[in-house]
Design an enzyme around this catalytic site. Structure first.
Site, short mmCIF file in Angstrom:
data_model
loop_
_atom_site.label_atom_id
_atom_site.label_comp_id
_atom_site.label_asym_id
_atom_site.label_seq_id
_atom_site.Cartn_x
_atom_site.Cartn_y
_atom_site.Cartn_z
CG HIS A 290 -2.03 0.73 1.09
ND1 HIS A 290 -2.06 2.52 1.48
CD2 HIS A 290 -3.42 0.63 0.76
CE1 HIS A 290 -3.11 2.87 1.22
NE2 HIS A 290 -3.96 2.03 0.90
CG ASP A 352 -8.02 -3.97 -2.95
OD1 ASP A 352 -9.40 -3.90 -2.74
OD2 ASP A 352 -7.36 -3.19 -3.25
#
Length: 412
Positions: A290, A352
């Site tokens: 991320h 996700d």
């Protein structure tokens, strides 16, 4: 260069240690490149909506940790919080629920166009088009001066978003005719799978998933909302731009790609070889890493510890397909290997990585996964659009670093 950076920090009176580190990176990038690729780390607005501590793995909405909101609040409560700044009382919560369920119907002129769209079109492209079509029934949407009217228009748009999905999925404008719903989350799930919406356990899990996706500071799609909205474009134009941004595999489309990756790996024994091959070829492993978090994404932690155990256990109140059980085992193996090999580099599973498994348990087709991201995130997008209007911020106008030809003439 180090002395120049220190001098700049001193001139700007930046003393807090973490801020010093962030601004040192910004100044270093400026000295090195002369511009800021992707605006990485560049503050562009002041906001009170959400906040991330990437080092500690903390995400808050209006000061409330996202885990507390998921544990204690409904979709309507979080929506009210993001749009107004405070949690609602019981009357305000019920009133918002009533509005959302009352305004969910979409004009037949819009549904006729949606049912005539190519059935092979990805639902995200339908969704962005559908939002713009809704503007055709609101000829005052360009008048954004009245914030009370803006909030009402936002609520009406949020209400209609799942309907657009349901009409396209079923190819039937009257797919929910005569049905009654206890909550907006139940209606949204009905638009994606009728059977799952009848199971209150799945509705509760789905509602928490939507809340966890509700906002995430100035990510790519929220930046789109802010940028488009800064020109005083309508909420419809701004949200459509965000949906298009979210459709990309480097943003909201990643959870769909994670499922495809797990299916490619097939069995846990193949996971390590798959990861090693991806690393050796310099390719991205979907669902890992991320831009902001340097530790485990708190939303991913919540999925892993709170939601997935409610689905993958012997006592759950609904049937799980054996192939989904296999994918879950593959995911657990990928996570274990990734944490061993990449955790020291600050690369962890993100939101996700786990969300697709939850959605597949609800019998939702993978090409609709990103639309569900949008059903949650529209709360945050709308809050940012409203805040942008309220703050009377300037139109976004970044500067490029031109590297093209000098002035030249056409010679014949």
């Amino acid at each position: 260069m180090l002395e120049k950076i220190k001098e700049c920090l001193c001139v700007c009176n930046i003393t807090e240690e973490r801020t010093q580190k962030e601004y040192s990176e910004i100044i270093s990038t400026l000295f090195d490149k002369g511009y800021f690729p992707g605006l990485k780390g560049i503050p562009i607005v002041e906001s009170t909506i959400s906040n991330i501590d990437g080092e500690k793995g903390i995400l808050t909405f209006r000061g409330y940790p996202v885990e507390e909101l998921a544990n204690n609040c409904s979709y309507e409560e979080v929506c009210f919080l993001l749009l107004t700044g405070e949690l609602p009382n019981k009357k305000e919560q019920e009133e918002l629920r009533r509005k959302l369920l009352t305004h969910k119907k979409v004009d037949s002129k819009v549904t006729d166009l949606i049912t005539n769209m190519d059935r092979n079109l990805h639902p995200m492209y339908m969704l962005s088009t559908g939002v713009l079509l809704l503007q055709g029934s609101d000829n005052t949407s360009f008048n954004i001066q009245n914030q009370k009217e803006n909030i009402e228009r936002v609520i009406r748009l949020i209400a209609k978003l799942p309907t657009l999905i349901g009409v396209y999925r079923t190819n039937n404008p009257n797919f929910a005719e005569g049905k009654e719903f206890n909550s907006f989350a139940q209606y949204a799930l009905y638009c994606l799978d009728e059977g799952s919406s009848q199971n209150q356990k799945l509705v509760d899990i789905f509602e928490k998933l939507l809340i966890l996706h509700a906002d995430h500071t100035i990510n790519n799609s929220t930046f789109s909302v802010r940028a488009v909205g800064s020109s005083h474009a309508s909420i419809f134009a701004s949200i459509a731009s965000a949906i298009n941004s979210l459709s990309g595999p480097l943003h909201g489309g990643a959870n769909e790609k994670v499922i495809k990756m797990l299916e490619e790996i097939e069995v846990p024994e193949n996971a390590e070889e798959y990861i090693n091959n991806k690393k050796s070829q310099g390719e991205k492993i979907m669902g890992l890493g991320h831009r902001v978090y340097k530790t485990y994404d708190p939303r991913g932690v919540y999925f892993k510890k709170e939601l997935l155990p409610q689905i993958f256990n012997d006592n759950n109140p609904f049937e799980i397909d054996s192939s989904l059980e296999d994918l879950y085992k593959v995911a657990e193996e990928v996570e274990e290997i990734a944490l061993k090999q990449l955790g020291s580099k600050g690369i962890y599973p993100n939101v996700d990585f786990w969300s697709g498994l939850i959605l597949k348990a609800m019998n939702i087709k993978s090409n609709y996964f990103t639309t569900i991201f949008a059903l949650g995130r529209i709360m945050g997008w709308s809050a940012h659009w409203l805040e942008n209007i309220e703050s009377k911020s300037s139109i976004f106008r970044p500067k490029q670093l031109y590297k093209g030809s000098e002035i030249r003439s056409i010679k014949k």
